[in-house]
Structure formats: structure tokens, C-alpha cells
Design a protein around this motif. Structure first.
Motif, PDB file in Angstrom:
ATOM      1  N   LEU A 185      40.579  38.608  36.542  1.00 20.55           N
ATOM      2  CA  LEU A 185      40.433  40.107  36.421  1.00 20.55           C
ATOM      3  C   LEU A 185      39.233  40.435  35.620  1.00 20.55           C
ATOM      4  CD1 LEU A 185      41.190  43.222  36.830  1.00 20.55           C
ATOM      5  CD2 LEU A 185      43.338  42.622  35.197  1.00 20.55           C
ATOM      6  N   ARG A 186      39.501  40.126  33.993  1.00 24.77           N
ATOM      7  CA  ARG A 186      38.221  40.112  33.066  1.00 24.77           C
ATOM      8  C   ARG A 186      36.934  39.949  33.869  1.00 24.77           C
ATOM      9  NH1 ARG A 186      37.936  39.054  28.293  1.00 24.77           N
ATOM     10  NH2 ARG A 186      36.896  41.650  27.803  1.00 24.77           N
ATOM     11  N   GLN A 187      36.531  39.200  34.282  1.00 20.50           N
ATOM     12  CA  GLN A 187      35.529  38.305  34.803  1.00 20.50           C
ATOM     13  C   GLN A 187      35.125  39.328  36.000  1.00 20.50           C
ATOM     14  OE1 GLN A 187      35.608  34.863  37.036  1.00 20.50           O
ATOM     15  NE2 GLN A 187      33.441  34.646  37.868  1.00 20.50           N
ATOM     16  N   LEU A 188      35.747  39.962  36.622  1.00 20.63           N
ATOM     17  CA  LEU A 188      35.781  40.834  37.881  1.00 20.63           C
ATOM     18  C   LEU A 188      34.758  42.295  37.209  1.00 20.63           C
ATOM     19  CD1 LEU A 188      38.011  40.012  40.645  1.00 20.63           C
ATOM     20  CD2 LEU A 188      35.773  39.553  41.111  1.00 20.63           C
ATOM     21  N   CYS A 189      36.135  42.762  35.736  1.00 19.59           N
ATOM     22  CA  CYS A 189      35.755  43.819  35.750  1.00 19.59           C
ATOM     23  C   CYS A 189      35.835  44.074  33.643  1.00 19.59           C
ATOM     24  CB  CYS A 189      36.672  44.649  36.009  1.00 19.59           C
ATOM     25  SG  CYS A 189      36.593  46.266  35.170  1.00 19.59           S
ATOM     26  N   PRO A 190      34.836  43.636  33.361  1.00 14.84           N
ATOM     27  CA  PRO A 190      35.186  42.985  32.077  1.00 14.84           C
ATOM     28  C   PRO A 190      35.155  44.471  30.977  1.00 14.84           C
ATOM     29  CG  PRO A 190      32.736  42.283  32.887  1.00 14.84           C
ATOM     30  CD  PRO A 190      33.529  43.828  33.891  1.00 14.84           C
ATOM     31  N   GLN A 191      35.206  45.709  31.223  1.00 18.42           N
ATOM     32  CA  GLN A 191      36.303  46.693  30.860  1.00 18.42           C
ATOM     33  C   GLN A 191      37.070  46.836  30.837  1.00 18.42           C
ATOM     34  OE1 GLN A 191      34.135  49.839  34.134  1.00 18.42           O
ATOM     35  NE2 GLN A 191      33.582  50.853  32.352  1.00 18.42           N
ATOM     36  N   VAL A 192      37.613  45.718  30.966  1.00 17.47           N
ATOM     37  CA  VAL A 192      39.460  45.964  30.850  1.00 17.47           C
ATOM     38  C   VAL A 192      39.965  45.147  29.493  1.00 17.47           C
ATOM     39  CG1 VAL A 192      41.431  44.491  31.691  1.00 17.47           C
ATOM     40  CG2 VAL A 192      39.566  45.365  33.558  1.00 17.47           C
ATOM     41  N   SER A 193      40.283  45.745  28.457  1.00 18.22           N
ATOM     42  CA  SER A 193      40.269  45.291  27.306  1.00 18.22           C
ATOM     43  C   SER A 193      41.425  45.001  26.983  1.00 18.22           C
ATOM     44  CB  SER A 193      39.457  46.225  25.997  1.00 18.22           C
ATOM     45  OG  SER A 193      40.936  47.759  26.465  1.00 18.22           O
ATOM     46  N   THR A 194      42.673  45.622  27.595  1.00 22.23           N
ATOM     47  CA  THR A 194      44.265  44.900  27.216  1.00 22.23           C
ATOM     48  C   THR A 194      44.788  45.040  28.901  1.00 22.23           C
ATOM     49  OG1 THR A 194      45.991  45.266  26.363  1.00 22.23           O
ATOM     50  CG2 THR A 194      45.161  47.541  27.499  1.00 22.23           C
ATOM     51  N   VAL A 195      45.810  44.242  29.338  1.00 24.33           N
ATOM     52  CA  VAL A 195      46.659  43.689  30.257  1.00 24.33           C
ATOM     53  C   VAL A 195      48.041  43.258  30.146  1.00 24.33           C
ATOM     54  CG1 VAL A 195      46.750  42.845  32.272  1.00 24.33           C
ATOM     55  CG2 VAL A 195      44.443  42.699  31.310  1.00 24.33           C
ATOM     56  N   VAL A 196      48.814  44.498  30.545  1.00 28.78           N
ATOM     57  CA  VAL A 196      49.869  44.664  30.028  1.00 28.78           C
ATOM     58  C   VAL A 196      50.968  44.938  31.289  1.00 28.78           C
ATOM     59  CG1 VAL A 196      51.878  46.363  28.655  1.00 28.78           C
ATOM     60  CG2 VAL A 196      50.026  46.424  27.965  1.00 28.78           C
TER      61      VAL A 196
END
Length: 473
Positions: free
Chosen positions: A158-169
Motif C-alpha cells: 500500500l505504501r509503495q503504491l501510495c507514499p502519502q499514506v502515513s498511517t494504517v489502521v
């Protein structure tokens, strides 16, 4: 020609989309004028310069696509069919990018969508939030079970595809319910929240936080509240229905002291944390019923200069308004997301000598029917030696408050919180189950042998949630 391909596919999220934006503003202005114009002057509505891509929050529901592929979107109006959504004209583009990345990462991990009928599968929804201030994105993956196999691989992809993601819950919601979020959460990556700012104040925003979805217009709205309050730095301000403290903390730099009152303990804890985050020392937040808190203040001889109230869509209560009248602040600023219930409350106050100085509509949700209003109220000083008025709640006409929410308000609440479309027929059925007066005979057909469709369980749960929210049950 409609600007959105989803408009004709039963989306229903933008009912005014076919009407040019200036016409939408005129429609809302006329609506507010009709409902509230009899109380005082209605100022011109404040719209958006660019009424697109304003939402900082989105919810997408998972479903199976062709060839067992994974898709996500919204329920078509009146159905359980998920209409795939790749992009929405109201979403900040970062939200759609994050949702697309979630679908790809979830498919790579072979996660399957949850099937409500068979109670199989894992993924129910994804909720995403965007921070205008920091450019961060929060992703909350809602699952039907607590186990998320390969969660590290999912987060990495997920973070590889969308680096803007700073937290995942991960939010766990095993209930047979239309509510999006469950009560249990796991932080898979990051802090579990993002930071945003309004009126120069920073706020922690989690998946479950109540936070306005249009930050541009929210700042405009709060500036209207601050202007109406006429704060000079010397006032004591009471922020009733304060929630996580967004309005009170936005006003703190212009007031001597802010007291926020909120009945939701979790929201009060967030408000305290937000005050600490900003180093604001002249704001205090308490968990209490706002009406009772005001009566206690009045009984102790304490009198705030200004009261700001921002109640839920159902409006305020006669107990609260009676307490406000007893407290008698110099000014009251009433913020409402439902002019119909605000009208009822204003009638109550005007009968007790309050005056509406002005009414300011603000378009917080372009392309929808919703409109916010800021009403400034004041009450002339009365010589207590000459006039004494006694009344009790038993003598008051409570009929306007006992009616509760309208069918349209219940539909709007269910759609906003669950993404489900419910009909007046279904609402009528559930109201009858709860022993409430229906008011209209939605359950009867003109044909004697007509079959009446029954409300599905998930919609019944959503309607019951709405009835509880509007304090009807």
C-alpha cells in the motif's frame, strides 16, 4: 449533460449536481429565507470559489467484481449493489488514489470481500482521511474478523503504491449492522491518526473522529462564528456541544477563558488532547450535559459573556434552551446543519425575549441539499425589580420537540453514516416497531392484496441508529 458518470447510476450523493453552482446557492438561499427569514435579516450565502474535490474523508465498500476481482464503491440508491467508484468529483484526489492503492494491495494479498448473506470473506469497507495541512492520508481497513493475514505485506504494498499514506489502521466490525466502523481497532502502521489544522489550530484526527469534511468552508464557517461572537479577548466563552473542541479552541486566542461542555466522554478526551497539542491553557473541557451545566453556572452566579451552541441535526432540547435563557449571556451564536430544527429552537427563544440579529448561511456541502447557518442572538436586559416571569417545563408547548427528526433527516443521516439509501416505507416500518407515531400511512397500499416489501436487517439497524441519534428512542 451530467459532469459525473455516476449520477445516472444511482449514486445519489450529489442530488444537485445537474444544477449549475450559482443556481444551487440561490436554491439554498431561498430555503433559508423561507425557514428563518421571519426571525431576522438573512445575509447572502457564502459559497465556494471552487466547489469540487473538497471532501477530506471518504468511505468505500468492497464487493466482488467480474472473475472474482475486488472492487469498491458505493451502494446504488435503494439496493445492495455496489457501484464501482474510481474517482469522485467531491473527493480530494488523494482519497481516490489511496482507495485504488488499497484495492490493488488487498487483491495482491488475496483478501476477499465480505458477503453479508453468507457471512464469508474479510473486507467490508475502507475509510480514508486526508490532511490538508500535512498532505498525509490515513487508511482504515474495516474487516469482519480480527485476523488480517499478511498485514505487513499489505501495508508495504500500500505504501509503495501510495507514499502519502502515513498511517494504517485495521478496524474490526463483526456485527450484522450497517454501521461502517466497529469498536475495536489495531494500528498496523504509523501513529493511528493524522494532524490537520483549522483557523491556525492543530487537531489530531483518527478514523472515528468527528471532523468536518470540508476544511475550506469550515474555516469560513468558524470565522463567521468568531465574528458573530464579537470576541475582544476579555470574554468568558461557553462552547456547548463542543465535540472535540474545534470551535472552542479556534476561539481560544480571542477569549479570556473557554469552557467546553460535551456529553460524549471520548470527544472530551480528544478536546483535552487537542488543547495540549496546541499549548492552549485558557480552555477547559468537561463531560456533562450542556443544559445541566448551564443551570449549575446560573445557580452559582457565574455568567459567560457568550454561548456558542452547535447541536446535532435534531437540534437542541427545551431543557437546554431553558437553561440558556436562565444563564442569560450577552450573546448566543447558534450554529446549525439543519435550518428546520433551528427554526423550532429559535421560535422557543424568541418567545422568551431573544432577538435574532442576523442569519448567515454557509454552503459547507456543494452539490447536496445541506446548508449550514450561523445565527446571532441577543437578549435585552430586563429590570428584575419590575418584571418577574415564572414558568415550568410542564407548562411549555413541547410538541415541536417531540416530533423528532423528519423522514428526510433520517434518510440523510443513514446515507451519511452508512452509505445506505432507505425509503420512507422502511423508516415507517421501523418507527412502528419502536412504538413511534408514523404520521403518514406509508405501510398501506391502495390494493388490498398488495405485497409490502419488508425492511432488510442492515437497513433496520441503520434506521434504529438514526432514531437513537435523534433521541426518538
Amino acid at each position: 449533460m451530467y459532469p459525473c458518470p455516476l449520477f445516472k447510476k444511482g449514486c445519489g450523493g450529489c442530488p444537485l449536481l445537474a444544477l449549475p453552482y450559482p443556481g444551487q446557492l440561490q436554491k439554498k438561499q431561498a430555503h433559508v429565507q423561507k425557514l428563518l427569514g421571519g426571525f431576522g435579516p438573512v445575509r447572502p450565502i457564502l459559497g465556494m470559489a471552487d466547489p469540487w474535490h473538497y471532501r477530506n474523508k471518504a468511505v468505500s465498500t468492497f464487493a466482488a467484481g467480474p472473475g472474482r476481482s475486488l472492487r469498491s464503491g458505493i451502494y446504488a440508491q435503494g439496493t445492495h449493489k455496489v457501484v464501482p467508484v474510481e474517482a469522485c468529483l467531491l473527493h480530494h484526489p488523494a482519497l481516490d488514489e489511496a482507495i485504488a492503492a488499497v484495492r490493488t494491495a488487498a487483491a495482491a494479498c488475496r483478501y476477499e470481500p465480505f458477503n453479508e448473506d453468507t457471512r464469508t470473506g474479510l473486507l467490508r469497507h475502507v475509510l480514508v482521511r486526508h490532511s490538508r495541512a500535512a498532505g498525509e492520508v490515513l487508511v482504515c481497513l474495516v474487516t469482519a474478523a480480527p485476523e488480517l493475514p499478511g498485514s505487513r505485506a499489505f501495508v508495504a504494498k500500500l505504501r509503495q503504491l501510495c507514499p502519502q499514506v502515513s498511517t494504517v489502521v485495521q478496524n474490526i466490525n463483526p456485527r450484522h449492522s450497517s454501521a461502517v466502523l466497529g469498536s475495536a481497532e489495531k494500528i498496523l502502521y504509523g501513529r493511528g491518526c493524522i494532524q490537520d489544522s483549522l483557523c491556525g489550530v492543530r487537531f489530531q484526527v483518527s478514523a472515528s473522529s468527528f471532523y468536518q469534511v470540508n476544511p475550506v468552508q469550515t474555516e469560513l464557517l468558524y470565522n463567521q462564528v468568531i465574528a458573530a461572537a464579537a470576541l475582544t479577548g476579555a470574554e468568558i466563552l461557553l462552547d456547548a456541544y463542543c465535540g472535540v473542541g474545534t470551535i472552542g479552541l479556534s476561539c481560544a486566542g480571542r477569549a479570556r477563558h473557554v469552557l467546553g461542555v460535551e456529553v460524549n466522554r471520548s470527544a472530551v478526551q480528544c478536546a483535552v488532547q487537542n488543547a495540549r497539542l496546541n499549548g492552549i491553557r485558557n480552555a477547559r473541557f468537561v463531560c456533562a450535559d450542556a443544559g445541566k451545566a448551564m443551570l449549575d453556572l446560573a445557580a452559582s452566579g457565574q455568567r459567560p459573556d457568550v454561548v456558542i451552541l452547535d447541536p446535532p441535526r435534531a437540534g437542541s432540547t427545551p431543557e437546554f434552551l431553558t437553561a440558556l435563557d436562565a444563564l442569560a449571556p450577552r450573546r448566543a451564536v447558534y450554529v446549525s446543519c439543519e435550518p428546520a430544527t433551528q427554526r423550532r429552537d429559535l421560535e422557543f427563544l424568541v418567545q422568551r425575549g431573544w432577538h435574532v440579529e442576523h442569519i448567515q448561511p454557509v454552503d459547507l456541502f456543494p452539490h447536496t441539499e445541506h446548508v449550514e447557518t450561523v445565527v446571532l442572538l441577543s437578549k435585552g436586559e430586563i429590570d428584575s425589580k419590575k418584571v418577574r416571569v415564572e414558568f415550568s417545563l410542564e407548562d411549555m408547548d413541547m410538541s415541536g420537540f417531540q416530533k423528532g427528526a423528519t423522514y428526510e433527516q433520517i434518510k440523510a443521516y443513514v446515507l451519511e453514516h452508512t452509505g445506505l439509501k432507505v425509503s420512507s416505507l422502511y423508516i415507517s416500518q421501523i418507527k412502528r416497531k419502536c412504538g413511534l407515531d408514523v404520521g403518514q400511512n406509508y405501510n398501506l397500499s391502495k390494493k388490498e392484496d398488495a405485497k409490502v416489501p419488508k425492511c432488510p436487517p442492515e437497513k433496520e439497524a441503520a434506521i434504529r441508529d438514526a432514531l437513537k441519534y435523534f433521541q426518538m428512542i
